[in-house]
Design an enzyme around this catalytic site. Structure first.
Site, PDB file in Angstrom:
ATOM      1  N   THR A  49     -16.190   9.561  77.947  1.00 34.50           N
ATOM      2  CA  THR A  49     -17.202  10.521  77.528  1.00 34.50           C
ATOM      3  C   THR A  49     -18.446  10.348  78.391  1.00 34.50           C
ATOM      4  OG1 THR A  49     -18.566  11.348  75.709  1.00 34.50           O
ATOM      5  CG2 THR A  49     -18.032   9.001  75.657  1.00 34.50           C
ATOM      6  N   GLU A  50     -19.093  11.486  78.727  1.00 38.53           N
ATOM      7  CA  GLU A  50     -20.175  11.467  79.700  1.00 38.53           C
ATOM      8  C   GLU A  50     -21.359  10.605  79.284  1.00 38.53           C
ATOM      9  OE1 GLU A  50     -19.304  15.992  79.632  1.00 38.53           O
ATOM     10  OE2 GLU A  50     -18.507  14.258  78.539  1.00 38.53           O
ATOM     11  N   ASN A  51     -21.541  10.397  77.985  1.00 39.00           N
ATOM     12  CA  ASN A  51     -22.694   9.604  77.563  1.00 39.00           C
ATOM     13  C   ASN A  51     -22.465   8.103  77.716  1.00 39.00           C
ATOM     14  OD1 ASN A  51     -20.888  10.214  75.340  1.00 39.00           O
ATOM     15  ND2 ASN A  51     -22.294   9.097  74.018  1.00 39.00           N
ATOM     16  N   GLY A  52     -21.293   7.696  78.253  1.00 35.44           N
ATOM     17  CA  GLY A  52     -21.151   6.306  78.668  1.00 35.44           C
ATOM     18  C   GLY A  52     -20.222   5.432  77.862  1.00 35.44           C
ATOM     19  N   SER A  91     -21.515   6.739  84.348  1.00 37.46           N
ATOM     20  CA  SER A  91     -20.489   7.615  83.797  1.00 37.46           C
ATOM     21  C   SER A  91     -20.228   8.790  84.736  1.00 37.46           C
ATOM     22  CB  SER A  91     -20.921   8.123  82.420  1.00 37.46           C
ATOM     23  OG  SER A  91     -19.953   8.994  81.877  1.00 37.46           O
TER      24      SER A  91
END
Length: 225
Positions: A49-52, A91
């Site tokens: 997921t892009e938020n890490g 990310s």
């Protein structure tokens, strides 16, 4: 058509069957997130997921959420053994560096050459394209899950997108409520369709020519809520 089309859960189930064991996968916010629920037993998929977060699991039971653990869609997640956390910039380095095997996104329109529009409809929609523009060109493959037509019956598979683009020539497979369609050499190639629907009826709700490479298989999915 509305009575026989697949539900979102059934579309997500069908898409999940094609994700390979050991794949690194990003699921778009909203409808695509449902795919994780239908991961085939015995198959290990590593979700990003892009938020890490890398290696998260399914949603927690209601009342057991830890709101420090969320995905990019701000939904609560759980962690699998070996999961890791990292900076937002790291990310996106994973995304832009080609380290994801697959990204699955929703769509407003998909063009026959693989162009994708999924963030804005005219004056409506989110104010910016966001991380989707990185995902569609960073992931090794991009698939789309979507209804075959809009709420007012207009095709979502089209000759050319009329909405602002998310990416150019990026989509390789589309899972819809009526069919599974590949994009090959600038054309829609029909792979599977609902068994009760004729090719001509499917073509009538598709905004660009459907090509055949042999007989399409029946699109069979289980009954799901």
């Amino acid at each position: 058509m509305a009575e026989s089309k697949l539900t979102n859960a059934q579309i997500a189930w069908r898409a999940a069957q094609d994700i390979e064991d050991g794949a690194y996968v990003n699921l778009g916010i909203g409808f695509p997130e449902m795919i994780a629920k239908f991961q085939p037993e015995g198959r290990d998929v590593i979700y990003h997921t892009e938020n890490g977060v890398l290696g998260f699991g399914g949603a927690p039971k209601e009342g057991e959420e830890d709101w420090d653990l969320i995905n990019a869609g701000k939904k609560a997640i759980t962690l699998k053994p070996g999961a890791s956390f990292f900076h937002h910039a790291d990310s996106f380095s994973m995304v832009r560096g080609g380290h994801l095997d697959l990204a699955v996104l929703g769509a407003y329109q998909v063009a026959q050459n693989g162009d994708l529009a999924n963030w804005r409809v005219g004056s409506k929609g989110v104010p910016a394209v966001g991380g989707a523009m990185d995902l569609v060109h960073g992931a090794k493959r991009v698939a789309v899950v979507t209804d075959h037509v809009t709420k007012d019956g207009k095709p979502k598979l089209v000759e050319a997108c009329t909405f602002p683009l998310t990416g150019v020539g990026c989509v390789t497979r589309v899972y819809t409520s009526l069919a599974v369609v590949d994009i090959v050499d600038g054309h829609f190639v029909l792979r599977e369709k609902l068994p009760g629907m004729s090719f001509d009826d499917l073509q009538a709700v598709t905004g660009a020519p459907l090509h055949l490479e042999g007989d399409p298989a029946d699109l069979i999915v289980p009954a799901l809520d």
